[in-house]
Design a protein around this motif. Structure first.
Motif, mmCIF file in Angstrom:
data_model
loop_
_atom_site.group_PDB
_atom_site.id
_atom_site.type_symbol
_atom_site.label_atom_id
_atom_site.label_comp_id
_atom_site.label_asym_id
_atom_site.label_seq_id
_atom_site.Cartn_x
_atom_site.Cartn_y
_atom_site.Cartn_z
ATOM 1 N N PHE A 1 56.572 29.685 20.435
ATOM 2 C CA PHE A 1 57.445 30.784 20.020
ATOM 3 C C PHE A 1 58.871 30.250 19.986
ATOM 4 O O PHE A 1 59.515 30.100 21.031
ATOM 5 C CB PHE A 1 57.302 31.956 20.994
ATOM 6 N N GLN A 2 59.347 29.957 18.803
ATOM 7 C CA GLN A 2 60.615 29.246 18.648
ATOM 8 C C GLN A 2 61.804 29.933 19.313
ATOM 9 O O GLN A 2 62.639 29.266 19.941
ATOM 10 C CB GLN A 2 60.881 29.008 17.153
ATOM 11 N N PRO A 3 61.904 31.262 19.252
ATOM 12 C CA PRO A 3 63.108 31.876 19.826
ATOM 13 C C PRO A 3 63.297 31.636 21.315
ATOM 14 O O PRO A 3 64.435 31.609 21.802
ATOM 15 C CB PRO A 3 62.915 33.369 19.517
ATOM 16 N N SER A 4 62.192 31.472 22.065
ATOM 17 C CA SER A 4 62.332 31.340 23.519
ATOM 18 C C SER A 4 61.876 29.994 24.058
ATOM 19 O O SER A 4 62.262 29.608 25.164
ATOM 20 C CB SER A 4 61.524 32.445 24.219
ATOM 21 N N GLY A 5 61.037 29.267 23.312
ATOM 22 C CA GLY A 5 60.432 28.045 23.840
ATOM 23 C C GLY A 5 59.105 28.281 24.529
ATOM 24 O O GLY A 5 58.483 27.336 25.015
ATOM 25 N N ALA A 6 58.630 29.535 24.565
ATOM 26 C CA ALA A 6 57.319 29.840 25.154
ATOM 27 C C ALA A 6 56.210 29.262 24.284
ATOM 28 O O ALA A 6 56.380 29.048 23.084
ATOM 29 C CB ALA A 6 57.150 31.348 25.295
ATOM 30 N N ILE A 7 55.063 29.016 24.903
ATOM 31 C CA ILE A 7 53.910 28.468 24.194
ATOM 32 C C ILE A 7 52.707 29.340 24.536
ATOM 33 O O ILE A 7 52.413 29.565 25.716
ATOM 34 C CB ILE A 7 53.634 27.019 24.615
ATOM 35 N N VAL A 8 52.000 29.843 23.518
ATOM 36 C CA VAL A 8 50.852 30.714 23.761
ATOM 37 C C VAL A 8 49.583 29.884 23.908
ATOM 38 O O VAL A 8 49.481 28.770 23.389
ATOM 39 C CB VAL A 8 50.689 31.779 22.659
ATOM 40 N N ALA A 9 48.601 30.461 24.608
ATOM 41 C CA ALA A 9 47.343 29.756 24.836
ATOM 42 C C ALA A 9 46.460 29.740 23.602
ATOM 43 O O ALA A 9 45.663 28.822 23.407
ATOM 44 C CB ALA A 9 46.591 30.399 26.005
ATOM 45 N N ALA A 10 46.562 30.752 22.767
ATOM 46 C CA ALA A 10 45.797 30.830 21.518
ATOM 47 C C ALA A 10 46.431 31.901 20.649
ATOM 48 O O ALA A 10 47.275 32.681 21.104
ATOM 49 C CB ALA A 10 44.325 31.146 21.783
ATOM 50 N N ALA A 11 45.981 31.964 19.396
ATOM 51 C CA ALA A 11 46.577 32.898 18.432
ATOM 52 C C ALA A 11 45.907 34.257 18.421
ATOM 53 O O ALA A 11 46.371 35.147 17.704
ATOM 54 C CB ALA A 11 46.511 32.279 17.031
ATOM 55 N N THR A 12 44.850 34.453 19.200
ATOM 56 C CA THR A 12 44.033 35.660 19.065
ATOM 57 C C THR A 12 43.763 36.317 20.411
ATOM 58 O O THR A 12 44.006 35.739 21.475
ATOM 59 C CB THR A 12 42.677 35.326 18.417
ATOM 60 N N THR A 13 43.213 37.503 20.320
ATOM 61 C CA THR A 13 42.697 38.201 21.496
ATOM 62 C C THR A 13 41.221 38.528 21.295
ATOM 63 O O THR A 13 40.766 38.778 20.174
ATOM 64 C CB THR A 13 43.461 39.507 21.764
ATOM 65 N N SER A 14 40.467 38.483 22.385
ATOM 66 C CA SER A 14 39.138 39.086 22.498
ATOM 67 C C SER A 14 38.047 38.434 21.675
ATOM 68 O O SER A 14 36.977 39.023 21.513
ATOM 69 C CB SER A 14 39.205 40.584 22.165
ATOM 70 N N GLY B 1 57.584 32.489 50.206
ATOM 71 C CA GLY B 1 57.213 33.897 50.361
ATOM 72 C C GLY B 1 57.103 34.660 49.079
ATOM 73 O O GLY B 1 56.788 35.856 49.090
ATOM 74 N N ALA B 2 57.351 34.008 47.936
ATOM 75 C CA ALA B 2 57.337 34.689 46.640
ATOM 76 C C ALA B 2 56.641 33.791 45.631
ATOM 77 O O ALA B 2 57.222 32.811 45.158
ATOM 78 C CB ALA B 2 58.764 35.005 46.188
ATOM 79 N N PRO B 3 55.387 34.084 45.279
ATOM 80 C CA PRO B 3 54.644 33.195 44.390
ATOM 81 C C PRO B 3 55.185 33.227 42.971
ATOM 82 O O PRO B 3 55.764 34.214 42.523
ATOM 83 C CB PRO B 3 53.219 33.759 44.443
ATOM 84 N N LEU B 4 54.981 32.125 42.273
ATOM 85 C CA LEU B 4 55.325 32.036 40.864
ATOM 86 C C LEU B 4 54.310 32.825 40.051
ATOM 87 O O LEU B 4 53.101 32.629 40.199
ATOM 88 C CB LEU B 4 55.308 30.562 40.429
ATOM 89 N N GLN B 5 54.792 33.722 39.195
ATOM 90 C CA GLN B 5 53.867 34.410 38.287
ATOM 91 C C GLN B 5 53.246 33.378 37.368
ATOM 92 O O GLN B 5 53.914 32.432 36.929
ATOM 93 C CB GLN B 5 54.602 35.477 37.481
ATOM 94 N N ILE B 6 51.969 33.543 37.027
ATOM 95 C CA ILE B 6 51.240 32.475 36.348
ATOM 96 C C ILE B 6 51.296 32.581 34.831
ATOM 97 O O ILE B 6 50.870 31.666 34.129
ATOM 98 C CB ILE B 6 49.772 32.421 36.821
ATOM 99 N N MET B 7 51.824 33.688 34.287
ATOM 100 C CA MET B 7 51.911 33.834 32.842
ATOM 101 C C MET B 7 52.975 34.868 32.509
ATOM 102 O O MET B 7 53.318 35.713 33.343
ATOM 103 C CB MET B 7 50.563 34.258 32.261
ATOM 104 N N PHE B 8 53.483 34.773 31.269
ATOM 105 C CA PHE B 8 54.549 35.655 30.814
ATOM 106 C C PHE B 8 54.331 36.006 29.349
ATOM 107 O O PHE B 8 53.641 35.286 28.613
ATOM 108 C CB PHE B 8 55.917 34.972 30.959
ATOM 109 N N GLY B 9 54.953 37.095 28.912
ATOM 110 C CA GLY B 9 55.048 37.346 27.487
ATOM 111 C C GLY B 9 55.932 36.311 26.837
ATOM 112 O O GLY B 9 56.733 35.644 27.498
ATOM 113 N N VAL B 10 55.835 36.180 25.516
ATOM 114 C CA VAL B 10 56.577 35.112 24.851
ATOM 115 C C VAL B 10 58.084 35.342 24.899
ATOM 116 O O VAL B 10 58.864 34.407 24.681
ATOM 117 C CB VAL B 10 56.113 34.915 23.395
ATOM 118 N N GLY B 11 58.509 36.549 25.216
ATOM 119 C CA GLY B 11 59.918 36.815 25.420
ATOM 120 C C GLY B 11 60.324 36.774 26.873
ATOM 121 O O GLY B 11 61.461 37.113 27.208
ATOM 122 N N GLY B 12 59.392 36.383 27.768
ATOM 123 C CA GLY B 12 59.671 36.319 29.198
ATOM 124 C C GLY B 12 59.230 37.547 29.963
ATOM 125 O O GLY B 12 59.505 37.661 31.168
ATOM 126 N N GLU B 13 58.506 38.466 29.317
ATOM 127 C CA GLU B 13 58.064 39.694 29.984
ATOM 128 C C GLU B 13 57.102 39.375 31.129
ATOM 129 O O GLU B 13 56.262 38.478 31.023
ATOM 130 C CB GLU B 13 57.373 40.629 28.987
#
Length: 607
Positions: A245-258, A313-325
């Motif tokens: 995702f160019q605007p943020s630098g996020a990378i998705v696991a795949a292009a689809t759901t389900s 005491g605060a674990p790292l969240q393991i995944m995010f939305g492509v905008g950081g959600e």
């Protein structure tokens, strides 16, 4: 019911969103303006959820390819009367050379149809169905095309052919003769954005040419790998870039759901988000396949997305939305039947709030591998990476859901412990750059303790191998990563025994590797799944590291047999039919291909 084989699809990407096109010229999946946006075309998951098809009206044969060094798709249809060529792309935008690929993408799907011989009657069917098929928009003629109104979407179809409109669908039949070309475009906006518009054919042609040039410019700057299977490695690099995702630098696991892990089963997940693990692996694979000059963008995204306090005491969240959600709450879409009646169709992903302690290791491993590309490591990024190591030094003792995100009981998964060791090992190596010399002794102490524990509690004498979790008799393909990350040499007798046990007892009759055995619901889920292509590539990589190069080549070539006609891989292979299963294209599978090819190449060097 959608029944088109998963392997019959090709990917289009503008580094914002993705479309899937069938071998018959139908766009059956398109999400605008982000990978995780609701679909405009969703026939992939239900016949009624929208499509846009362009194909000959009468019988034909079809072949297709990506234009050289691009993700622009060309499909050639041969009929009894002539030949037409369909070229499809998601436009990348203006001034998109090199590192700017995808910047300012106009959210425009372009399609060009040319007759190269004889004459051919062509059928055209356009059925937009926004919000995963919930909406049937009002279609209206305008000068130069068709508008679609409904919900938050404003869709404008540019068409030199005036179609018939009925039941929220535009249809037409037109004839092309040798030398003739018609061009179409679908432009999308929302009610609050600058409105989508009609594009003339000259603009569409120029945009298509610019998109091809943009991909070639990116490839020319980035792709230097020159080993075995060069073309497939470079293509996998482009696929991985296409999932960025160019605007943020996020990378998705795949292009689809389900898309299911077993036909008719319920293991159907939404992969259109950025997993820390998958994205970190992607960045490392791009180091091999595409020289990831955008590494700083990815780590800046991670630093920002995970800006909440990280530490013991605060674990790292393991995944995010492509905008950081952060909130990716999972919900079903009961109105969709699913691919081959594989229900439920889900959006969101319930794993977002799981504890998976391996993620510290994947991130720090990527930071170590890409250190030379991290030219913009600021104080925030240093503090983030130090906090990851500090967390790994404490949290490695805890149970978690592991790399495979089991929805059953948390356990002491071996892979998770090993990756905490990796986190500390890489943090020690990066200590000077992190300005964390005062922490090195503590990190080394914790690292040694993890190693001793894994070697003692992770080895199962009865199984003759390292097993899935402490006290488990079951094998797990993730333990093939132990030599890959340097925890043990691949030729260590215990590692060789584990590699052989997985090759002998965790494979199907084709020699493809399962993640683990699902019998008895050990992962908290009903039903089974296919073999995992990533795991099969891991086996090839581990064999190469062990010096068993010919055996590694055999395993690698076995997995390559499931690459589709345009070089794409899904997540899994159906052990009964050999058909591709799971979300598509799958970053993990292309990561495995790149890394295994690299390992075999390195192991084959003389001396």
């Amino acid at each position: 019911m959608s029944d088109v084989p998963i392997a019959a699809h090709a990917l289009l990407s503008d580094c914002h969103s993705a479309a899937l096109v069938t071998a018959d010229g139908s766009v059956d999946w398109l999400c605008f303006p982000r990978f995780d946006s609701p679909s405009v075309f969703g026939r992939l998951l239900d016949d009624t959820a929208g499509h846009w098809s362009i194909r000959p009206a009468d019988g034909y044969t079809a072949s297709r390819r990506y234009l050289d060094r691009s993700l622009v798709l060309e499909t050639v249809f041969h009929t009894a009367t002539g030949t037409v060529v369909l070229v499809d792309a998601l436009a990348t935008g203006e001034d998109n050379a090199g590192h700017a690929l995808g910047r300012g993408a106009p959210h425009l799907l372009v399609r060009s149809v040319s007759c190269t011989g004889g004459e051919v009657a062509v059928d055209f069917s356009y059925a937009p169905r926004p919000e995963y098929g919930l909406l049937r928009p009002v279609l209206s003629h305008v000068d130069g095309g068709v508008t679609a109104r409904g919900g938050a979407e404003w869709l404008v179809l540019s068409s030199p052919v005036r179609p018939d409109l009925a039941a929220s669908t535009a249809t037409a039949r037109f004839t092309l003769r040798a030398g003739e070309t018609v061009r179409f475009a679908l432009h999308r906006s929302t009610l609050e954005q600058r409105p989508a518009r009609i594009w003339n054919e000259r603009e569409i042609a120029d945009t298509l040419d610019a998109t091809v040039a943009a991909w070639r410019s990116w490839s020319g700057l980035h792709q230097n790998y020159d080993g075995p299977w060069r073309d497939l490695v470079h293509h996998s690099g482009r696929v991985l870039q296409g999932l960025t995702f160019q605007p943020s630098g996020a990378i998705v696991a795949a292009a689809t759901t389900s898309l299911p892990e077993a036909v008719g089963g319920g293991r159907n997940w939404d992969y259109r988000y950025s997993w820390v693990r998958d994205a970190s692996f992607t960045m490392q694979a791009l180091w091999v396949a595409a020289c990831p000059d955008e590494a700083s963008d990815f780590f800046a995204f991670m630093t920002t997305a995970a800006a909440a306090e990280i530490g013991p005491g605060a674990p790292l969240q393991i995944m995010f939305g492509v905008g950081g959600e952060h909130d990716l709450t999972e919900r079903p879409l009961p109105h969709l039947r699913g691919w081959r009646d594989s229900r439920p169709v889900r959006v969101g992903n319930g794993a977002w709030n799981q504890q998976q302690i391996d993620v510290y290791g994947e991130l720090l491993d990527a930071a170590h591998r890409l250190a030379d590309q991290l030219t913009a490591m600021d104080d925030d990024m240093r503090a983030f990476l130090v906090a990851l190591a500090d967390a790994a030094a404490v949290r490695w003792r805890e149970t978690d859901q592991g790399i495979w995100e089991v929805r059953g009981q948390p356990r002491h998964f071996l892979y998770s412990k090993v990756m905490c060791w990796v986190a500390l090992d890489r943090a020690v190596a990066l200590a000077d750059r992190l300005r964390a010399g005062d922490r090195v002794d503590a990190w080394k102490t914790a690292k040694d303790e993890i190693r001793d524990t894994v070697l003692r509690a992770g080895w199962n004498p009865a199984a003759g191998a390292f097993t899935q979790y402490f006290g488990s008799p079951g094998l797990d393909a993730s333990n093939l990563m132990m030599p890959i990350v340097g925890f043990l040499p691949a030729d260590d007798p215990r590692m060789l025994a584990t590699i052989d046990a997985i090759a002998d007892r965790l494979t199907d009759e084709r020699g493809l590797v399962y993640r683990y055995r699902t019998e008895g619901g050990v992962d908290g889920l009903a039903g089974g799944e296919g073999t995992f292509l990533l795991c099969t590539f891991w086996l090839a990589q581990a064999l190469a590291l062990a010096g068993q190069v010919e055996r590694a080549r055999e395993v690698f070539e076995r997995a390559l047999g499931y690459v589709n006609d345009v070089g794409l891989l899904a997540e899994e292979v159906d052990p009964a039919t050999g058909e591709l299963l799971g979300n598509f294209p799958q970053a993990f599978s292309h990561i495995g291909l790149v890394n295994a090819a690299w390992a075999i190449s390195e192991a084959s060097r003389p001396g």
